[in-house]
Design a protein around this motif. Structure first.
Motif, PDB file in Angstrom:
ATOM      1  N   HIS A  85       0.982  -1.196  -0.014  1.00  0.00           N
ATOM      2  CA  HIS A  85       0.057  -0.187  -0.002  1.00  0.00           C
ATOM      3  C   HIS A  85       0.928   1.211  -0.083  1.00  0.00           C
ATOM      4  CE1 HIS A  85      -3.789  -2.043   0.674  1.00  0.00           C
ATOM      5  NE2 HIS A  85      -3.094  -2.944   1.446  1.00  0.00           N
ATOM      6  N   PRO A  86       1.808   1.386  -1.123  1.00  0.00           N
ATOM      7  CA  PRO A  86       2.548   2.608  -1.128  1.00  0.00           C
ATOM      8  C   PRO A  86       1.720   3.952  -1.070  1.00  0.00           C
ATOM      9  CG  PRO A  86       2.402   1.629  -3.319  1.00  0.00           C
ATOM     10  CD  PRO A  86       1.503   0.737  -2.212  1.00  0.00           C
ATOM     11  N   GLU A  87       0.471   3.900  -1.482  1.00  0.00           N
ATOM     12  CA  GLU A  87      -0.122   5.335  -1.333  1.00  0.00           C
ATOM     13  C   GLU A  87      -0.493   5.738   0.201  1.00  0.00           C
ATOM     14  OE1 GLU A  87      -3.217   1.953  -0.781  1.00  0.00           O
ATOM     15  OE2 GLU A  87      -1.344   2.190  -1.905  1.00  0.00           O
ATOM     16  N   VAL A  88      -0.186   4.819   0.944  1.00  0.00           N
ATOM     17  CA  VAL A  88      -0.349   5.292   2.538  1.00  0.00           C
ATOM     18  C   VAL A  88       1.057   5.575   3.180  1.00  0.00           C
ATOM     19  CG1 VAL A  88      -1.211   4.412   4.877  1.00  0.00           C
ATOM     20  CG2 VAL A  88      -2.319   3.468   2.685  1.00  0.00           C
ATOM     21  N   THR A  89       1.116   6.820   3.417  1.00  0.00           N
ATOM     22  CA  THR A  89       2.157   7.313   4.267  1.00  0.00           C
ATOM     23  C   THR A  89       2.374   6.701   5.408  1.00  0.00           C
ATOM     24  OG1 THR A  89       1.134   9.049   5.190  1.00  0.00           O
ATOM     25  CG2 THR A  89       1.991   9.679   3.016  1.00  0.00           C
ATOM     26  N   SER A 136       0.116   7.649   7.920  1.00  0.00           N
ATOM     27  CA  SER A 136      -1.166   7.365   7.983  1.00  0.00           C
ATOM     28  C   SER A 136      -1.452   5.727   8.176  1.00  0.00           C
ATOM     29  CB  SER A 136      -1.666   7.714   6.385  1.00  0.00           C
ATOM     30  OG  SER A 136      -1.698   8.748   6.194  1.00  0.00           O
ATOM     31  N   ARG A 137      -0.320   5.288   8.709  1.00  0.00           N
ATOM     32  CA  ARG A 137      -0.371   3.581   9.053  1.00  0.00           C
ATOM     33  C   ARG A 137      -0.924   3.659  10.451  1.00  0.00           C
ATOM     34  NH1 ARG A 137       5.315   0.943   6.857  1.00  0.00           N
ATOM     35  NH2 ARG A 137       5.020   1.114   4.736  1.00  0.00           N
ATOM     36  N   ARG A 157     -11.308   9.499   2.693  1.00  0.00           N
ATOM     37  CA  ARG A 157     -11.637  10.203   1.482  1.00  0.00           C
ATOM     38  C   ARG A 157     -11.329  11.616   1.535  1.00  0.00           C
ATOM     39  NH1 ARG A 157     -16.404   7.131   3.157  1.00  0.00           N
ATOM     40  NH2 ARG A 157     -17.280   9.357   3.910  1.00  0.00           N
ATOM     41  N   GLY A 183      -6.687  11.604   2.173  1.00  0.00           N
ATOM     42  CA  GLY A 183      -5.821  10.743   1.903  1.00  0.00           C
ATOM     43  C   GLY A 183      -5.593   9.402   2.171  1.00  0.00           C
ATOM     44  N   PRO A 184      -5.308   8.376   1.710  1.00  0.00           N
ATOM     45  CA  PRO A 184      -5.644   7.107   2.022  1.00  0.00           C
ATOM     46  C   PRO A 184      -4.888   6.653   3.588  1.00  0.00           C
ATOM     47  CG  PRO A 184      -4.466   7.066  -0.068  1.00  0.00           C
ATOM     48  CD  PRO A 184      -4.621   8.517   0.362  1.00  0.00           C
ATOM     49  N   SER A 232      -4.549   3.244   6.431  1.00  0.00           N
ATOM     50  CA  SER A 232      -4.805   1.758   6.583  1.00  0.00           C
ATOM     51  C   SER A 232      -4.626   1.395   8.126  1.00  0.00           C
ATOM     52  CB  SER A 232      -3.538   0.970   6.210  1.00  0.00           C
ATOM     53  OG  SER A 232      -2.294   1.121   6.676  1.00  0.00           O
TER      54      SER A 232
END
Length: 336
Positions: free
Chosen positions: A144-148, A151-152, A183, A186-187, A189
């Motif tokens: 999930h590279p879109e998740v910084t 944001s983990r 939404r 940003g993404p 997880s």
């Protein structure tokens, strides 16, 4: 115990049949056999009895077979029978005084936060299954590279049990906040580190936010936690959680994570370095504020390793045990 010994206290783990200690600490041991044995030591040998409580055992929500109520009655009886009760938080101390009016004396000693545990290679070889789960988590996060990193999100702790409503259930409550934040900002997880994959699935099935379960294991917990940037600490402010210590916040900070959660009394001193009672900000703008998060983590870590470090808490224990031991005319030396 190791830190108490380092401070010069002759502390040891008591086993029935050993010489009677000056001070006997019952660490949550409220069963009739343990209490009867302790009371006999006090009657025959003058041992001072201390009961150490970490949870509110008096609060019961669902108890079809009466087991939890019997446990609450046993704790109530034990608290009123010993010479001193140790509570893990001031709020819990107030609950104990309300629920066990026969308590003779009570002191507050916080839980100590332990530093991150990075195991040796032999430990990895022994606990290969836990290592496998950690590597699977690493691959999943990389997928999930879109998740910084900020944001983990991660939740860790015990699963809900019979008659209890612990933090994992709180994730269901904040699901709308998580999905809205993903939404709008940003993404993100969510990883859950716990003992029950089944309970995790019950709570998170159908979520639009990517979720992952990692079995809790002492060998891998620290590294699994440090793979994330933000610890989520949802709480329901009810009689069960109000007396809880700050363990989850402390653990997050010493592992370098920012904290977003709901406040309980023991979190009060972290209000300046954690986002509490504001999920919109905590899951949104806060995870984008790199400098602010880093400053908060540094402040939180300093509090955690200072006031709640093993050395500080061991000294607090030593003060309490020394005082209660000295108050016994027949056995003045502190021990446990």
């Amino acid at each position: 115990m190791a830190h108490l010994r380092g401070l010069g206290s002759p502390v040891c783990l008591y086993t029935p049949g050993d010489a009677a200690p000056d001070v006997l600490v019952l660490s949550g041991r409220c069963d009739p056999d343990s209490l009867d044995h302790a009371l006999d030591l006090r009657a025959r040998m003058g041992s001072v009895l201390v009961l150490d409580l970490c949870h509110n055992h008096f609060y019961v929500e669902d108890d079809p077979d009466g087991r939890l109520q019997r446990q609450a009655d046993a704790v109530r009886h034990a608290a009123a029978s010993v010479d001193l009760v140790i509570a893990v938080s001031r709020a819990l101390a107030e609950i104990v005084l309300d629920q066990a009016p026969g308590v003779r004396a009570i002191e507050v000693v916080a839980d100590a936060v332990e530093p991150p545990n990075i195991p040796s290679r032999p430990a990895w070889l022994t606990e290969w299954r836990a290592h496998h789960h950690l590597r699977a988590l690493t691959r999943w996060l990389a997928g999930h590279p879109e998740v910084t990193h900020a944001s983990r999100m991660v939740w860790f702790g015990d699963d809900d049990g019979p008659g209890l409503d612990l933090g994992l259930a709180g994730l269901r409550r904040i699901r709308p906040d998580l999905e809205l934040a993903a939404r709008q900002h940003g993404p993100l997880s969510l990883t859950v580190i716990s003992h029950s994959a089944t309970r995790f699935a019950e709570v998170t099935t159908g979520w639009t936010v990517p979720t992952r379960h990692v079995p809790w294991h002492s060998t891998t917990f620290s590294q699994a936690l440090m793979a994330h940037g933000t610890a989520l600490v949802p709480n329901n402010l009810d009689p069960l959680t109000v007396g809880n210590p700050a363990n989850r916040v402390l653990t997050a900070f010493v592992h370098g994570l920012a904290v977003v959660g709901d406040s309980i009394p023991s979190y009060a001193e972290f209000r300046d370095c954690a986002v509490l009672d504001d999920w919109e900000t905590g899951l949104g703008a806060y995870r984008l504020d790199t400098a602010g998060r880093e400053a908060d983590v540094a402040q939180g870590r300093a509090i955690a390793t200072g006031r709640f470090g093993l050395e500080a808490v061991a000294r607090r224990w030593l003060d309490v045990l020394s005082a209660v031991g000295t108050s016994s005319p027949s056995r003045p030396s502190p021990a446990a």
